[in-house]
Design an enzyme around this catalytic site. Structure first.
Site, PDB file in Angstrom:
ATOM      1  CE  LYS A   1       3.293   3.323   3.302  1.00 51.76           C
ATOM      2  NZ  LYS A   1       3.456   3.244   4.755  1.00 51.76           N
TER       3      LYS A   1
ATOM      4  CE1 TYR B   1       1.165  -0.254   4.380  1.00 52.80           C
ATOM      5  CE2 TYR B   1       0.152   1.913   4.334  1.00 52.80           C
ATOM      6  CZ  TYR B   1       0.958   0.986   4.951  1.00 52.80           C
ATOM      7  OH  TYR B   1       1.574   1.302   6.136  1.00 52.80           O
TER       8      TYR B   1
ATOM      9  CD  GLU C   1      10.119   2.103  10.304  1.00 50.59           C
ATOM     10  OE1 GLU C   1       9.914   3.069   9.553  1.00 50.59           O
ATOM     11  OE2 GLU C   1      10.089   0.924   9.901  1.00 50.59           O
TER      12      GLU C   1
ATOM     13  CG  LEU D   1       8.539   2.628   4.635  1.00 54.58           C
ATOM     14  CD1 LEU D   1       8.356   1.423   3.718  1.00 54.58           C
ATOM     15  CD2 LEU D   1       7.186   3.276   4.909  1.00 54.58           C
TER      16      LEU D   1
HETATM   17  N1  PDD Z   1       2.957   5.158   7.231  1.00 53.77           N
HETATM   18  N2  PDD Z   1       7.618   4.031   8.770  1.00 53.77           N
HETATM   19  C1  PDD Z   1       6.479   3.307   8.811  1.00 53.77           C
HETATM   20  C2  PDD Z   1       6.489   1.999   9.511  1.00 53.77           C
HETATM   21  C3  PDD Z   1       5.318   3.809   8.179  1.00 53.77           C
HETATM   22  O1  PDD Z   1       4.195   3.091   8.202  1.00 53.77           O
HETATM   23  C4  PDD Z   1       5.362   5.077   7.548  1.00 53.77           C
HETATM   24  C5  PDD Z   1       4.177   5.670   6.853  1.00 53.77           C
HETATM   25  C6  PDD Z   1       6.577   5.792   7.542  1.00 53.77           C
HETATM   26  C7  PDD Z   1       6.719   7.143   6.878  1.00 53.77           C
HETATM   27  O2  PDD Z   1       6.725   7.023   5.483  1.00 53.77           O
HETATM   28  P1  PDD Z   1       6.189   8.199   4.538  1.00 53.77           P
HETATM   29  O3  PDD Z   1       6.947   9.411   4.907  1.00 53.77           O
HETATM   30  O4  PDD Z   1       6.501   7.727   3.172  1.00 53.77           O
HETATM   31  O5  PDD Z   1       4.713   8.338   4.797  1.00 53.77           O
HETATM   32  C8  PDD Z   1       7.685   5.235   8.157  1.00 53.77           C
HETATM   33  C9  PDD Z   1       1.726   5.547   6.552  1.00 53.77           C
HETATM   34  C10 PDD Z   1       1.481   6.999   6.564  1.00 53.77           C
HETATM   35  C11 PDD Z   1       0.602   4.712   7.102  1.00 53.77           C
HETATM   36  O6  PDD Z   1       0.817   3.524   7.285  1.00 53.77           O
HETATM   37  O7  PDD Z   1      -0.496   5.232   7.319  1.00 53.77           O
END
Ligand code: PDD
Length: 286
Positions: A149, A33, A182, A207
């Site tokens: 992801k 996703y 993270e 991620l």
């Molecule tokens: N999550 N790390 C994890 C585990 C994440 O699920 C996310 C983002 C990030 C940040 O990535 P980005 O800057 O590309 O959004 C880091 C999304 C927002 C979610 O699962 O809703």
């Protein structure tokens, strides 16, 4: 205006949008996703998100059911049909529908594509940033491929709920050597004594956030150094500032870790400055 979602080639009422109970994501969380911010009706950092979607697909041997041009049209259509000025689009691709079996479905089985848009409360998000959020630390019990992801988010949702039960907004995950990897749905950062931004390297364990990547450019423009190295919870608690990044939170100051105040317990100028600068740097769709 009723909410509209996209399911395998059709725009349907969100409340009626559905996939089969034989869908691989329903049975095995066998899907990927992306979440992309909508700001002023535009998609923020769309190219980076779609690139990462392609990478996740490659890593899991998943074939996207539509090409990039079509995908971009679908996302724009969702923003328009739902009239979303500020919010997010969510898109998910799964290994399709097949009788339950751990083996992949037979070759040629169409993958599932679902997407929808959410509106968000900008004022509430800003108020949250001005107040700062609290985080707790928890063991990182995820699999060794958080770079993908994937919709397999059980450890993440358990950690997030534990944070909430503790009165916090996010959980920082700590690896077996005691380093913060993270957040459960965001990247983790601290500001060290020299004013440098410190965050876990993206070559493993996390991620590679799209918001995280954008911060390198913003920091450079503000003459702020970024150091990609691991840090412990103890170091984080003594940091000048701490914050998280992600498409849903942007740059969000952290004011407490495990109940201990960071930087006097108020959002710091570095985090708030980076937040304020963000949309001046992140490219918006046409
Ligand atoms: N999550 N790390 C994890 C585990 C994440 O699920 C996310 C983002 C990030 C940040 O990535 P980005 O800057 O590309 O959004 C880091 C999304 C927002 C979610 O699962 O809703």
């Amino acid at each position: 205006m009723s909410r509209i979602a996209y399911v395998n080639g059709r725009y349907v009422r969100h409340s009626e949008a559905a996939v089969s109970i034989d869908d691989r994501a329903f049975l095995f969380a066998d899907g990927i996703y992306e979440v992309i911010e909508i700001f002023g009706g535009k998609l923020i950092d769309e190219a980076g998100h779609l690139e990462r979607l392609n990478r996740s697909a490659r890593e899991l041997l998943l074939k996207l059911p539509v090409g990039e041009r079509a995908l971009k049209l679908i996302l724009r259509e969702l923003v328009a049909r739902n009239g979303v000025a500020y919010g997010h689009v969510y898109l998910q691709v799964t290994r399709g529908v097949a009788r339950r079996d751990h083996f992949f479905p037979k070759a040629g089985t169409p993958t599932t594509l679902v997407a929808f848009a959410h509106r968000s409360d900008r004022a509430a998000a800003e108020a949250k940033a001005q107040a700062g959020i609290k985080v707790i630390s928890l063991p990182d019990i995820r699999w060794k491929r958080p770079d993908i992801k994937s919709t397999s988010l059980l450890p993440n949702v358990l950690a997030k709920q534990q944070a909430k039960d503790f009165g916090a907004y996010e959980a920082w995950l700590v690896d077996e050597e005691g380093f913060v990897t993270e957040g459960s749905s965001s990247n983790a950062w601290i500001v060290d004594a020299d004013g440098a931004l410190v965050t876990h390297p993206a070559d493993s364990g996390i991620l590679r956030g799209i918001t995280r990547a954008r911060l390198f450019e913003i920091a450079a423009a503000h003459q702020i150094r970024i150091v990609e190295r691991r840090f412990t919870v103890v170091e984080a608690k003594a940091a000048r500032e701490a914050f998280i990044t992600g498409a849903t939170t942007l740059v969000m100051p952290v004011v407490a870790i495990d109940g201990e105040k960071i930087g006097g317990g108020a959002p710091g100028p570095v985090a708030l400055g980076l937040r304020a600068a963000f949309h001046g740097f992140a490219p918006a769709s046409e």
